[in-house]
Design a protein around this motif. Structure first.
Motif, mmCIF file in Angstrom:
data_model
loop_
_atom_site.group_PDB
_atom_site.id
_atom_site.type_symbol
_atom_site.label_atom_id
_atom_site.label_comp_id
_atom_site.label_asym_id
_atom_site.label_seq_id
_atom_site.Cartn_x
_atom_site.Cartn_y
_atom_site.Cartn_z
ATOM 1 N N MET A 83 0.975 -1.068 -0.053
ATOM 2 C CA MET A 83 0.035 -0.066 0.270
ATOM 3 C C MET A 83 0.489 1.216 0.077
ATOM 4 O O MET A 83 0.322 2.120 -0.467
ATOM 5 C CB MET A 83 -1.031 -0.254 1.364
ATOM 6 C CG MET A 83 -2.372 -1.179 1.077
ATOM 7 S SD MET A 83 -2.993 -0.933 -0.219
ATOM 8 C CE MET A 83 -3.496 1.405 0.575
ATOM 9 N N MET A 84 1.786 1.468 0.713
ATOM 10 C CA MET A 84 3.101 2.697 1.329
ATOM 11 C C MET A 84 2.844 3.133 -0.510
ATOM 12 O O MET A 84 3.483 3.887 -0.878
ATOM 13 C CB MET A 84 3.908 2.151 1.996
ATOM 14 C CG MET A 84 3.090 2.110 3.381
ATOM 15 S SD MET A 84 2.336 3.946 3.652
ATOM 16 C CE MET A 84 1.121 3.426 3.842
ATOM 17 N N VAL A 85 3.571 1.754 -1.161
ATOM 18 C CA VAL A 85 4.223 2.031 -2.106
ATOM 19 C C VAL A 85 3.551 2.434 -3.405
ATOM 20 O O VAL A 85 3.373 3.372 -4.682
ATOM 21 C CB VAL A 85 5.264 0.986 -3.063
ATOM 22 C CG1 VAL A 85 5.634 0.707 -4.494
ATOM 23 C CG2 VAL A 85 6.306 0.482 -1.796
ATOM 24 N N LEU A 86 2.524 1.411 -3.413
ATOM 25 C CA LEU A 86 1.645 1.762 -4.801
ATOM 26 C C LEU A 86 0.051 2.862 -4.247
ATOM 27 O O LEU A 86 -0.249 3.595 -5.351
ATOM 28 C CB LEU A 86 0.865 0.156 -5.341
ATOM 29 C CG LEU A 86 1.519 -0.701 -5.640
ATOM 30 C CD1 LEU A 86 0.912 -2.154 -6.093
ATOM 31 C CD2 LEU A 86 2.252 -1.066 -6.404
ATOM 32 N N ARG A 87 -0.369 2.672 -3.393
ATOM 33 C CA ARG A 87 -0.829 3.783 -3.200
ATOM 34 C C ARG A 87 -1.306 4.173 -1.618
ATOM 35 O O ARG A 87 -1.916 3.755 -0.202
ATOM 36 C CB ARG A 87 -2.408 3.149 -3.253
ATOM 37 C CG ARG A 87 -3.796 4.050 -3.174
ATOM 38 C CD ARG A 87 -5.116 3.277 -3.323
ATOM 39 N NE ARG A 87 -6.976 4.668 -2.969
ATOM 40 C CZ ARG A 87 -6.731 4.881 -4.548
ATOM 41 N NH1 ARG A 87 -6.140 4.978 -5.702
ATOM 42 N NH2 ARG A 87 -7.494 6.129 -4.506
ATOM 43 N N PRO A 88 0.012 4.842 -1.033
ATOM 44 C CA PRO A 88 -0.468 5.797 -0.161
ATOM 45 C C PRO A 88 -1.051 6.117 1.070
ATOM 46 O O PRO A 88 -0.729 6.634 2.109
ATOM 47 C CB PRO A 88 1.435 6.097 -0.167
ATOM 48 C CG PRO A 88 1.173 7.098 -1.321
ATOM 49 C CD PRO A 88 0.410 5.883 -2.165
ATOM 50 N N GLU A 89 -2.034 7.004 -0.087
ATOM 51 C CA GLU A 89 -3.079 7.976 0.105
ATOM 52 C C GLU A 89 -4.007 6.460 0.873
ATOM 53 O O GLU A 89 -4.553 7.049 1.973
ATOM 54 C CB GLU A 89 -3.194 8.754 -0.367
ATOM 55 C CG GLU A 89 -4.251 7.935 -1.912
ATOM 56 C CD GLU A 89 -3.203 8.189 -2.684
ATOM 57 O OE1 GLU A 89 -3.776 7.501 -3.443
ATOM 58 O OE2 GLU A 89 -1.603 7.973 -2.614
ATOM 59 N N GLY A 90 -4.493 5.751 0.496
ATOM 60 C CA GLY A 90 -5.159 5.014 1.343
ATOM 61 C C GLY A 90 -6.013 4.224 -0.057
ATOM 62 O O GLY A 90 -5.881 4.568 -0.852
ATOM 63 N N LEU A 91 -7.320 2.958 0.155
ATOM 64 C CA LEU A 91 -8.042 2.838 -0.496
ATOM 65 C C LEU A 91 -8.803 3.874 -0.293
ATOM 66 O O LEU A 91 -9.410 4.096 -2.123
ATOM 67 C CB LEU A 91 -8.374 0.854 0.317
ATOM 68 C CG LEU A 91 -7.672 0.606 0.137
ATOM 69 C CD1 LEU A 91 -8.293 -0.794 1.105
ATOM 70 C CD2 LEU A 91 -7.342 -0.084 -0.945
ATOM 71 N N ILE A 92 -9.116 4.522 0.165
ATOM 72 C CA ILE A 92 -10.279 5.824 -0.443
ATOM 73 C C ILE A 92 -9.534 6.921 0.976
ATOM 74 O O ILE A 92 -9.515 7.384 2.177
ATOM 75 C CB ILE A 92 -11.736 5.148 0.378
ATOM 76 C CG1 ILE A 92 -12.121 4.198 -0.266
ATOM 77 C CG2 ILE A 92 -12.233 5.938 0.062
ATOM 78 C CD1 ILE A 92 -13.549 3.564 0.545
ATOM 79 N N PRO A 93 -9.091 7.978 0.317
ATOM 80 C CA PRO A 93 -8.115 8.406 0.917
ATOM 81 C C PRO A 93 -8.826 9.949 1.101
ATOM 82 O O PRO A 93 -9.648 10.039 -0.069
ATOM 83 C CB PRO A 93 -6.840 9.318 -0.067
ATOM 84 C CG PRO A 93 -8.176 8.533 -1.712
ATOM 85 C CD PRO A 93 -8.292 7.593 -1.423
ATOM 86 N N GLU A 94 -8.826 11.029 2.261
ATOM 87 C CA GLU A 94 -9.295 12.012 2.535
ATOM 88 C C GLU A 94 -8.691 12.476 1.147
ATOM 89 O O GLU A 94 -7.606 12.729 1.173
ATOM 90 C CB GLU A 94 -8.099 11.918 3.359
ATOM 91 C CG GLU A 94 -9.063 13.523 4.583
ATOM 92 C CD GLU A 94 -8.178 13.737 5.723
ATOM 93 O OE1 GLU A 94 -8.891 14.897 6.157
ATOM 94 O OE2 GLU A 94 -6.594 13.930 5.882
#
Length: 378
Positions: free
Chosen positions: A344-355
């Motif tokens: 997650m930190m590499v591909l989408r560090p903002e999270g699944l549903i980012p703020e």
């Protein structure tokens, strides 16, 4: 009709439809099925993760000892709704079998209130030493607090208020714990998990409402300001001490609510439940879903709960044996969680549903175009 109003009505309609589906979901499964059990645990963990999200996601205060609030909430249920203190004879708001049992037996909602009070006080206590700390130092203090509560839970049988009134029962645990007893409803049992599911869902809805109201309030904006730039927030007149204590106290209260519910649902309060790994488990839910994102935390909680209690033990557990390895995949559960977080930190560090704010921070500069610097010889 304005576009904004139409979008608002569409969102409300979608929410109502989804909520109706979630409410009737357990009716399509056996009342004691493992799926309903997993869903109930997921809802309890959502409540807990939303509390941690206030501390970590809204206020930006790293907490590695959140299991302490789970422990305090669970022990509140054990103290006030069981026969642990058999020499006492207090019965308030209970009916049926519990009405004739020795010990202290309070109605479930009274225990929830007590759990909120105890954990809020504990949250303020843990918040006070961290007011002048930042970054890694906050993590160390909160980690120590969680470990202290864990040690007290194990050795609390030697701490006695008076003869026959120990603080905890050590590794033997407090069991059985009273089942939920609601007016005009049959007492909850382990053979029908649907009422447990609906109570847990009700707690989630209340906590969601409070989270949204807090996020959009003056206090919520103060938390975000402190998270973004504490020095600038203080210079603008935000009282850092009070604001941080509110974050710790509120987040702790939600952890206590979930702990009290889980104590009744699991029918026991055992010191072995309150390990450091549980704090990391809840923190992983927040990070996976997206720091500061309410719906992201909900999704992260559901995902990790089903990975931990359904996918790994029931679906993937025998995969190593099939390839000639002699171990169970359940032994590597937290290694798998760590791997997921790294991905997650590499591909989408903002999270699944980012703020939205955090997504903008992490994507700053994207789309600006590449620029080339040319060296021009004089």
């Amino acid at each position: 009709m304005s576009t904004a109003l139409q979008q608002r009505r569409t969102q409300v309609a979608i929410f109502i439809v989804v909520l109706a589906g979630i409410i009737v979901l357990p009716l399509f499964f056996n009342p004691a099925s493992g799926f309903v059990d997993d869903c109930t645990l997921a809802l309890a963990y959502i409540t807990m993760a939303l509390g941690l999200n206030i501390i970590v996601g809204f206020a930006g205060l790293l907490d590695l000892g959140y299991v302490a609030f789970y422990a305090i909430g669970a022990y509140t249920m054990g103290w006030l709704a069981s026969g642990f203190y058999a020499d006492a004879d207090i019965h308030i708001g209970v009916t049926g079998f519990a009405e004739n049992l020795p010990g202290i037996h309070l109605n479930f909602f009274l225990v929830l209130i007590a759990a909120m009070v105890f954990t809020t006080i504990a949250g303020i206590i843990i918040g006070l030493p961290t007011l002048r700390l930042r970054g890694d130092y906050i993590a160390i203090v909160t980690l120590a607090f969680g470990e202290i509560i864990g040690r007290v839970a194990i050795n609390g049988d030697e701490i006695k208020f008076s003869e026959g009134f120990p603080l905890t029962n050590g590794r033997q645990g407090i069991t059985p714990v009273d089942k939920i007893d609601l007016p005009f409803v049959d007492q909850f049992t382990s053979l029908n998990l649907r009422p447990w599911y609906w109570v847990a869902l009700g707690l989630v809805l209340v906590v969601l409402f409070v989270n949204f109201r807090l996020r959009d309030s003056r206090l919520g904006r103060a938390w975000i300001a402190l998270r973004e730039d504490e020095v600038a927030a203080i210079s603008m007149g935000i009282p850092a001490v009070k604001t941080k204590l509110f974050a710790y106290g509120t987040g702790a209260a939600f952890g206590g609510i979930s702990g009290a519910f889980l104590a009744s649902y699991l029918n026991t309060v055992n010191a072995d439940q309150f390990q450091f790994s549980f704090s990391i488990f809840v923190l992983a839910m927040v990070i996976l879903g997206g720091l500061g994102s309410i719906w992201g935390v909900v999704l992260g909680s559901v995902a990790l709960t089903f990975i931990n209690y359904r996918l790994i033990p029931d679906v993937l557990n025998d995969v190593p044996n099939k390839v000639g390895l002699d171990f169970d995949l359940t032994e590597l559960s937290f290694g798998i969680f760590g791997f997921l977080l790294v991905v997650m930190m590499v591909l989408r560090p903002e999270g699944l549903i980012p703020e939205r704010r955090r997504q903008m921070e992490l994507e700053e500069g994207i789309g600006a175009g590449d620029t080339e610097l040319e060296l021009v010889e004089p």
